[in-house]
Design a protein around this motif. Structure first.
Motif, PDB file in Angstrom:
ATOM      1  N   ILE A   1       0.866  -1.182   0.000  1.00 51.45           N
ATOM      2  CA  ILE A   1       0.000   0.000   0.000  1.00 51.45           C
ATOM      3  C   ILE A   1       0.902   1.231   0.000  1.00 51.45           C
ATOM      4  N   TYR A   2       0.720   2.100  -0.978  1.00 49.07           N
ATOM      5  CA  TYR A   2       1.484   3.336  -1.055  1.00 49.07           C
ATOM      6  C   TYR A   2       0.922   4.364  -0.064  1.00 49.07           C
ATOM      7  N   GLU A   3       1.696   5.397   0.222  1.00 46.79           N
ATOM      8  CA  GLU A   3       1.295   6.386   1.227  1.00 46.79           C
ATOM      9  C   GLU A   3      -0.047   7.025   0.946  1.00 46.79           C
ATOM     10  N   ASP A   4      -0.391   7.190  -0.324  1.00 46.09           N
ATOM     11  CA  ASP A   4      -1.659   7.851  -0.655  1.00 46.09           C
ATOM     12  C   ASP A   4      -2.844   6.887  -0.683  1.00 46.09           C
ATOM     13  N   GLY A   5      -2.607   5.595  -0.363  1.00 43.49           N
ATOM     14  CA  GLY A   5      -3.693   4.623  -0.299  1.00 43.49           C
ATOM     15  C   GLY A   5      -3.818   3.739  -1.533  1.00 43.49           C
ATOM     16  N   ARG A   6      -3.021   4.018  -2.580  1.00 42.80           N
ATOM     17  CA  ARG A   6      -3.074   3.160  -3.769  1.00 42.80           C
ATOM     18  C   ARG A   6      -2.403   1.827  -3.463  1.00 42.80           C
ATOM     19  N   PHE A   7      -2.827   0.785  -4.177  1.00 43.70           N
ATOM     20  CA  PHE A   7      -2.152  -0.509  -4.071  1.00 43.70           C
ATOM     21  C   PHE A   7      -2.246  -1.211  -5.411  1.00 43.70           C
ATOM     22  N   GLU A   8      -1.297  -2.115  -5.641  1.00 39.32           N
ATOM     23  CA  GLU A   8      -1.305  -2.886  -6.884  1.00 39.32           C
ATOM     24  C   GLU A   8      -0.472  -4.140  -6.708  1.00 39.32           C
ATOM     25  N   THR A   9      -0.843  -5.167  -7.453  1.00 42.69           N
ATOM     26  CA  THR A   9      -0.079  -6.411  -7.445  1.00 42.69           C
ATOM     27  C   THR A   9      -0.441  -7.227  -8.678  1.00 42.69           C
ATOM     28  N   ARG A  10       0.432  -8.136  -9.021  1.00 39.89           N
ATOM     29  CA  ARG A  10       0.179  -9.096 -10.104  1.00 39.89           C
ATOM     30  C   ARG A  10       0.194 -10.482  -9.483  1.00 39.89           C
ATOM     31  N   ILE A  11      -0.761 -11.297  -9.907  1.00 39.53           N
ATOM     32  CA  ILE A  11      -0.932 -12.620  -9.320  1.00 39.53           C
ATOM     33  C   ILE A  11      -0.811 -13.669 -10.416  1.00 39.53           C
ATOM     34  N   PRO A  12       0.195 -14.542 -10.357  1.00 42.06           N
ATOM     35  CA  PRO A  12       0.290 -15.622 -11.344  1.00 42.06           C
ATOM     36  C   PRO A  12      -0.905 -16.549 -11.195  1.00 42.06           C
ATOM     37  N   MET A  13      -1.518 -16.886 -12.332  1.00 34.14           N
ATOM     38  CA  MET A  13      -2.731 -17.704 -12.287  1.00 34.14           C
ATOM     39  C   MET A  13      -2.739 -18.721 -13.421  1.00 34.14           C
ATOM     40  N   TRP A  14      -3.582 -19.744 -13.252  1.00 36.23           N
ATOM     41  CA  TRP A  14      -3.760 -20.761 -14.268  1.00 36.23           C
ATOM     42  C   TRP A  14      -5.220 -20.925 -14.661  1.00 36.23           C
ATOM     43  N   TYR A  15      -6.120 -20.391 -13.860  1.00 32.03           N
ATOM     44  CA  TYR A  15      -7.553 -20.464 -14.132  1.00 32.03           C
ATOM     45  C   TYR A  15      -8.257 -19.403 -13.274  1.00 32.03           C
ATOM     46  N   PRO A  16      -9.473 -19.026 -13.627  1.00 35.90           N
ATOM     47  CA  PRO A  16     -10.207 -18.017 -12.852  1.00 35.90           C
ATOM     48  C   PRO A  16     -10.554 -18.535 -11.458  1.00 35.90           C
ATOM     49  N   LYS A  17     -10.645 -17.620 -10.521  1.00 38.88           N
ATOM     50  CA  LYS A  17     -11.044 -18.051  -9.184  1.00 38.88           C
ATOM     51  C   LYS A  17     -11.425 -16.874  -8.302  1.00 38.88           C
ATOM     52  N   VAL A  18     -12.086 -17.199  -7.220  1.00 36.55           N
ATOM     53  CA  VAL A  18     -12.407 -16.228  -6.177  1.00 36.55           C
ATOM     54  C   VAL A  18     -11.276 -16.299  -5.162  1.00 36.55           C
ATOM     55  N   VAL A  19     -10.704 -15.156  -4.844  1.00 38.46           N
ATOM     56  CA  VAL A  19      -9.604 -15.081  -3.885  1.00 38.46           C
ATOM     57  C   VAL A  19     -10.041 -14.224  -2.701  1.00 38.46           C
ATOM     58  N   GLU A  20      -9.322 -14.366  -1.614  1.00 42.36           N
ATOM     59  CA  GLU A  20      -9.606 -13.571  -0.424  1.00 42.36           C
ATOM     60  C   GLU A  20      -8.533 -12.517  -0.260  1.00 42.36           C
ATOM     61  N   MET A  21      -8.969 -11.296   0.011  1.00 47.65           N
ATOM     62  CA  MET A  21      -8.041 -10.195   0.281  1.00 47.65           C
ATOM     63  C   MET A  21      -8.241  -9.739   1.711  1.00 47.65           C
ATOM     64  N   VAL A  22      -7.166  -9.299   2.327  1.00 45.86           N
ATOM     65  CA  VAL A  22      -7.246  -8.794   3.699  1.00 45.86           C
ATOM     66  C   VAL A  22      -6.374  -7.552   3.828  1.00 45.86           C
ATOM     67  N   PHE A  23      -6.932  -6.553   4.451  1.00 43.53           N
ATOM     68  CA  PHE A  23      -6.201  -5.345   4.839  1.00 43.53           C
ATOM     69  C   PHE A  23      -6.460  -5.139   6.325  1.00 43.53           C
ATOM     70  N   ASN A  24      -5.401  -5.189   7.115  1.00 48.96           N
ATOM     71  CA  ASN A  24      -5.489  -4.921   8.557  1.00 48.96           C
ATOM     72  C   ASN A  24      -6.602  -5.752   9.217  1.00 48.96           C
ATOM     73  N   ASP A  25      -6.634  -7.057   8.947  1.00 53.07           N
ATOM     74  CA  ASP A  25      -7.595  -8.010   9.503  1.00 53.07           C
ATOM     75  C   ASP A  25      -9.037  -7.792   9.040  1.00 53.07           C
ATOM     76  N   HIS A  26      -9.237  -7.097   7.940  1.00 54.61           N
ATOM     77  CA  HIS A  26     -10.568  -6.914   7.361  1.00 54.61           C
ATOM     78  C   HIS A  26     -10.585  -7.607   6.010  1.00 54.61           C
ATOM     79  N   TRP A  27     -11.487  -8.590   5.866  1.00 50.89           N
ATOM     80  CA  TRP A  27     -11.490  -9.522   4.742  1.00 50.89           C
ATOM     81  C   TRP A  27     -12.605  -9.230   3.753  1.00 50.89           C
ATOM     82  N   PHE A  28     -12.328  -9.553   2.493  1.00 49.31           N
ATOM     83  CA  PHE A  28     -13.355  -9.600   1.463  1.00 49.31           C
ATOM     84  C   PHE A  28     -12.878 -10.511   0.349  1.00 49.31           C
ATOM     85  N   GLN A  29     -13.785 -10.895  -0.526  1.00 45.34           N
ATOM     86  CA  GLN A  29     -13.453 -11.779  -1.638  1.00 45.34           C
ATOM     87  C   GLN A  29     -13.658 -11.043  -2.950  1.00 45.34           C
ATOM     88  N   CYS A  30     -12.903 -11.482  -3.955  1.00 41.87           N
ATOM     89  CA  CYS A  30     -13.112 -10.953  -5.302  1.00 41.87           C
ATOM     90  C   CYS A  30     -12.774 -12.037  -6.327  1.00 41.87           C
TER      91      CYS A  30
END
Length: 181
Positions: free
Chosen positions: A97-126
């Motif tokens: 997470i950058y100072e201004d709140g932006r974030f980015e990442t690349r995730i190696p994948m082989w097929y579509p899926k629902v993943v779980e994200m967490v920021f400071n112990d707060h979870w959601f799926q995408c």
């Protein structure tokens, strides 16, 4: 003759979720738009029965913005947790997470899926797919209070499926039960 002027105030809400869109700072909006545009021209998966389309070695790009984020809250990274149903191995990807709140990442994948994200112990799926960008805007003060998923907005080619899937209750696989089968 007297002139009467009537004013009408219109609030613009997202047509899908009923939530008010988060207005991004200009430089963040430009970064967001450029990142989504430069992530490739591949179309989202439309046929889940075609193995040649479903299985694809590529990276998913996740970009986002934590609106209202302050470094003083004590966290500078998030995590994305990805389970592999074929190998039964899980792995995680750090999200800086950058100072201004932006974030980015690349995730190696082989097929579509629902993943779980967490920021400071707060979870959601995408939902993400190989070769596809997903933009995420989180109204952080609202989300961190009660993990209200209406505080999350999705952008990019996978935005629609992510907005739609949040209304579908999905249960997690019970790994202990699965091991006994």
């Amino acid at each position: 003759a007297a002139v009467t002027i009537k004013l009408c105030v219109v609030l613009v809400f997202s047509s899908v979720s009923g939530q008010r869109p988060v207005l991004l700072p200009k430089e963040v909006q430009e970064w967001f738009d450029t990142s989504l545009e430069n992530a490739g021209d591949r179309q989202p998966l439309y046929n889940y029965n075609d193995d040649t389309l479903f299985f694809s070695t590529d990276s998913a790009t996740v970009i986002g913005y934590l609106n209202g984020y302050k470094r003083s809250e004590g966290f500078r990274t998030g995590m994305i947790y990805i389970g592999n149903e074929f190998s039964r191995a899980d792995h995680s990807v750090v999200v800086k997470i950058y100072e201004d709140g932006r974030f980015e990442t690349r995730i190696p994948m082989w097929y579509p899926k629902v993943v779980e994200m967490v920021f400071n112990d707060h979870w959601f799926q995408c939902y993400i797919e190989p070769g596809q960008p997903l933009g995420i805007i989180i109204d952080w003060p609202i989300f961190r209070k009660n993990e209200n998923h209406d505080a999350i907005q999705f952008r990019g080619p996978l935005a629609g499926i992510n907005r739609d899937r949040k209304d579908i209750p999905l249960s997690k696989t019970d790994d202990d039960w699965l091991d006994k089968q």
